[in-house]
Design a protein around this motif. Structure first.
Motif, PDB file in Angstrom:
ATOM      1  N   ARG A 141      25.045   9.097  63.455  1.00 43.41           N
ATOM      2  CA  ARG A 141      25.567   8.834  62.111  1.00 43.41           C
ATOM      3  C   ARG A 141      27.058   9.079  62.157  1.00 43.41           C
ATOM      4  O   ARG A 141      27.516  10.148  62.542  1.00 43.41           O
ATOM      5  CB  ARG A 141      24.899   9.763  61.100  1.00 43.41           C
ATOM      6  N   ILE A 142      27.826   8.046  61.779  1.00 50.21           N
ATOM      7  CA  ILE A 142      29.284   8.128  61.761  1.00 50.21           C
ATOM      8  C   ILE A 142      29.779   7.390  60.522  1.00 50.21           C
ATOM      9  O   ILE A 142      29.408   6.251  60.301  1.00 50.21           O
ATOM     10  CB  ILE A 142      29.911   7.557  63.063  1.00 50.21           C
ATOM     11  N   ASN A 143      30.536   8.067  59.687  1.00 48.62           N
ATOM     12  CA  ASN A 143      31.085   7.464  58.464  1.00 48.62           C
ATOM     13  C   ASN A 143      30.022   6.785  57.605  1.00 48.62           C
ATOM     14  O   ASN A 143      30.226   5.700  57.086  1.00 48.62           O
ATOM     15  CB  ASN A 143      32.190   6.458  58.809  1.00 48.62           C
ATOM     16  N   GLY A 144      28.848   7.407  57.493  1.00 45.64           N
ATOM     17  CA  GLY A 144      27.789   6.882  56.644  1.00 45.64           C
ATOM     18  C   GLY A 144      26.980   5.755  57.260  1.00 45.64           C
ATOM     19  O   GLY A 144      26.062   5.237  56.637  1.00 45.64           O
ATOM     20  N   ALA A 145      27.295   5.342  58.470  1.00 41.58           N
ATOM     21  CA  ALA A 145      26.560   4.279  59.155  1.00 41.58           C
ATOM     22  C   ALA A 145      25.807   4.875  60.341  1.00 41.58           C
ATOM     23  O   ALA A 145      26.213   5.883  60.905  1.00 41.58           O
ATOM     24  CB  ALA A 145      27.518   3.202  59.645  1.00 41.58           C
ATOM     25  N   THR A 146      24.705   4.237  60.708  1.00 37.85           N
ATOM     26  CA  THR A 146      23.946   4.662  61.881  1.00 37.85           C
ATOM     27  C   THR A 146      24.198   3.665  63.001  1.00 37.85           C
ATOM     28  O   THR A 146      24.064   2.461  62.809  1.00 37.85           O
ATOM     29  CB  THR A 146      22.445   4.750  61.562  1.00 37.85           C
ATOM     30  N   VAL A 147      24.575   4.181  64.155  1.00 35.90           N
ATOM     31  CA  VAL A 147      24.943   3.367  65.308  1.00 35.90           C
ATOM     32  C   VAL A 147      24.133   3.841  66.507  1.00 35.90           C
ATOM     33  O   VAL A 147      23.948   5.040  66.695  1.00 35.90           O
ATOM     34  CB  VAL A 147      26.459   3.521  65.613  1.00 35.90           C
ATOM     35  N   ALA A 148      23.656   2.900  67.334  1.00 43.66           N
ATOM     36  CA  ALA A 148      22.976   3.248  68.581  1.00 43.66           C
ATOM     37  C   ALA A 148      23.971   3.134  69.726  1.00 43.66           C
ATOM     38  O   ALA A 148      24.728   2.168  69.813  1.00 43.66           O
ATOM     39  CB  ALA A 148      21.792   2.320  68.820  1.00 43.66           C
ATOM     40  N   LEU A 149      23.979   4.152  70.589  1.00 43.41           N
ATOM     41  CA  LEU A 149      24.869   4.183  71.753  1.00 43.41           C
ATOM     42  C   LEU A 149      24.087   4.606  72.980  1.00 43.41           C
ATOM     43  O   LEU A 149      23.155   5.406  72.889  1.00 43.41           O
ATOM     44  CB  LEU A 149      25.979   5.222  71.568  1.00 43.41           C
ATOM     45  N   ARG A 150      24.501   4.095  74.121  1.00 43.07           N
ATOM     46  CA  ARG A 150      23.989   4.626  75.380  1.00 43.07           C
ATOM     47  C   ARG A 150      24.712   5.941  75.649  1.00 43.07           C
ATOM     48  O   ARG A 150      25.865   6.118  75.265  1.00 43.07           O
ATOM     49  CB  ARG A 150      24.288   3.650  76.520  1.00 43.07           C
ATOM     50  N   ARG A 151      24.031   6.842  76.316  1.00 42.69           N
ATOM     51  CA  ARG A 151      24.660   8.136  76.612  1.00 42.69           C
ATOM     52  C   ARG A 151      25.918   7.957  77.458  1.00 42.69           C
ATOM     53  O   ARG A 151      26.889   8.670  77.283  1.00 42.69           O
ATOM     54  CB  ARG A 151      23.676   9.064  77.325  1.00 42.69           C
ATOM     55  N   ARG A 152      25.926   6.994  78.384  1.00 42.67           N
ATOM     56  CA  ARG A 152      27.118   6.812  79.217  1.00 42.67           C
ATOM     57  C   ARG A 152      28.312   6.359  78.373  1.00 42.67           C
ATOM     58  O   ARG A 152      29.444   6.693  78.673  1.00 42.67           O
ATOM     59  CB  ARG A 152      26.851   5.877  80.372  1.00 42.67           C
ATOM     60  N   GLU A 153      28.060   5.601  77.300  1.00 46.22           N
ATOM     61  CA  GLU A 153      29.144   5.229  76.377  1.00 46.22           C
ATOM     62  C   GLU A 153      29.583   6.431  75.561  1.00 46.22           C
ATOM     63  O   GLU A 153      30.776   6.641  75.315  1.00 46.22           O
ATOM     64  CB  GLU A 153      28.686   4.111  75.440  1.00 46.22           C
ATOM     65  N   ALA A 154      28.620   7.244  75.141  1.00 48.08           N
ATOM     66  CA  ALA A 154      28.922   8.427  74.326  1.00 48.08           C
ATOM     67  C   ALA A 154      29.685   9.484  75.116  1.00 48.08           C
ATOM     68  O   ALA A 154      30.333  10.340  74.521  1.00 48.08           O
ATOM     69  CB  ALA A 154      27.612   9.014  73.779  1.00 48.08           C
ATOM     70  N   MET A 155      29.665   9.415  76.434  1.00 48.05           N
ATOM     71  CA  MET A 155      30.426  10.365  77.257  1.00 48.05           C
ATOM     72  C   MET A 155      31.924  10.211  77.048  1.00 48.05           C
ATOM     73  O   MET A 155      32.693  11.129  77.311  1.00 48.05           O
ATOM     74  CB  MET A 155      30.089  10.190  78.741  1.00 48.05           C
ATOM     75  N   ALA A 156      32.364   9.054  76.567  1.00 46.72           N
ATOM     76  CA  ALA A 156      33.791   8.807  76.323  1.00 46.72           C
ATOM     77  C   ALA A 156      34.267   9.397  75.006  1.00 46.72           C
ATOM     78  O   ALA A 156      35.478   9.429  74.737  1.00 46.72           O
ATOM     79  CB  ALA A 156      34.066   7.308  76.343  1.00 46.72           C
ATOM     80  N   ILE A 157      33.349   9.875  74.168  1.00 47.60           N
ATOM     81  CA  ILE A 157      33.704  10.401  72.849  1.00 47.60           C
ATOM     82  C   ILE A 157      33.702  11.925  72.927  1.00 47.60           C
ATOM     83  O   ILE A 157      32.655  12.551  73.110  1.00 47.60           O
ATOM     84  CB  ILE A 157      32.693   9.921  71.785  1.00 47.60           C
ATOM     85  N   LEU A 158      34.876  12.519  72.811  1.00 44.28           N
ATOM     86  CA  LEU A 158      35.000  13.981  72.888  1.00 44.28           C
ATOM     87  C   LEU A 158      34.936  14.566  71.472  1.00 44.28           C
ATOM     88  O   LEU A 158      35.610  14.079  70.559  1.00 44.28           O
ATOM     89  CB  LEU A 158      36.311  14.373  73.566  1.00 44.28           C
ATOM     90  N   THR A 159      34.110  15.584  71.312  1.00 43.82           N
ATOM     91  CA  THR A 159      33.894  16.183  69.995  1.00 43.82           C
ATOM     92  C   THR A 159      34.295  17.652  69.987  1.00 43.82           C
ATOM     93  O   THR A 159      34.474  18.276  71.031  1.00 43.82           O
ATOM     94  CB  THR A 159      32.405  16.065  69.590  1.00 43.82           C
ATOM     95  N   GLU A 160      34.396  18.194  68.789  1.00 46.99           N
ATOM     96  CA  GLU A 160      34.684  19.621  68.608  1.00 46.99           C
ATOM     97  C   GLU A 160      33.820  20.168  67.510  1.00 46.99           C
ATOM     98  O   GLU A 160      33.226  19.447  66.755  1.00 46.99           O
ATOM     99  CB  GLU A 160      36.159  19.851  68.287  1.00 46.99           C
TER     100      GLU A 160
END
Length: 93
Positions: free
Chosen positions: A74-93
């Motif tokens: 869930r990002i900005n009120g929308a639901t998005v499907a991602l592969r884990r390898r794509e999600a590795m590029a998104i750094l969170t805190e």
């Protein structure tokens, strides 16, 4: 004399390593050329278009049964499907 802070600063967690239920904020996008079939610049552009921008709140809602892939985010009120390898590029805190 050296003073240590009373807390440790945690490093930024790649979204691809976060467990189901994780709730955090986007710190940055850091795409490596080896993270997908698209060139790094194209992958970064697509993630930004989907709303993965600095400061946005992100939550992992669901993960696939086999290898925990893909994940529903869930990002900005929308639901998005991602592969884990794509999600590795998104750094969170």
């Amino acid at each position: 004399m050296t003073l240590n802070p009373p807390f440790a600063v945690a490093p930024h967690l790649p979204l691809g390593l976060a467990p189901k239920g994780f709730l955090g904020r986007i710190h940055s996008i850091c795409v490596q050329d080896s993270q997908g079939q698209l060139p790094a610049a194209e992958m970064e552009r697509r993630l930004i278009e989907l709303g993965f921008i600095e400061g946005a709140q992100v939550q992992i809602l669901h993960e696939g049964l086999f290898g925990r892939d893909p994940i529903a985010v869930r990002i900005n009120g929308a639901t998005v499907a991602l592969r884990r390898r794509e999600a590795m590029a998104i750094l969170t805190e």
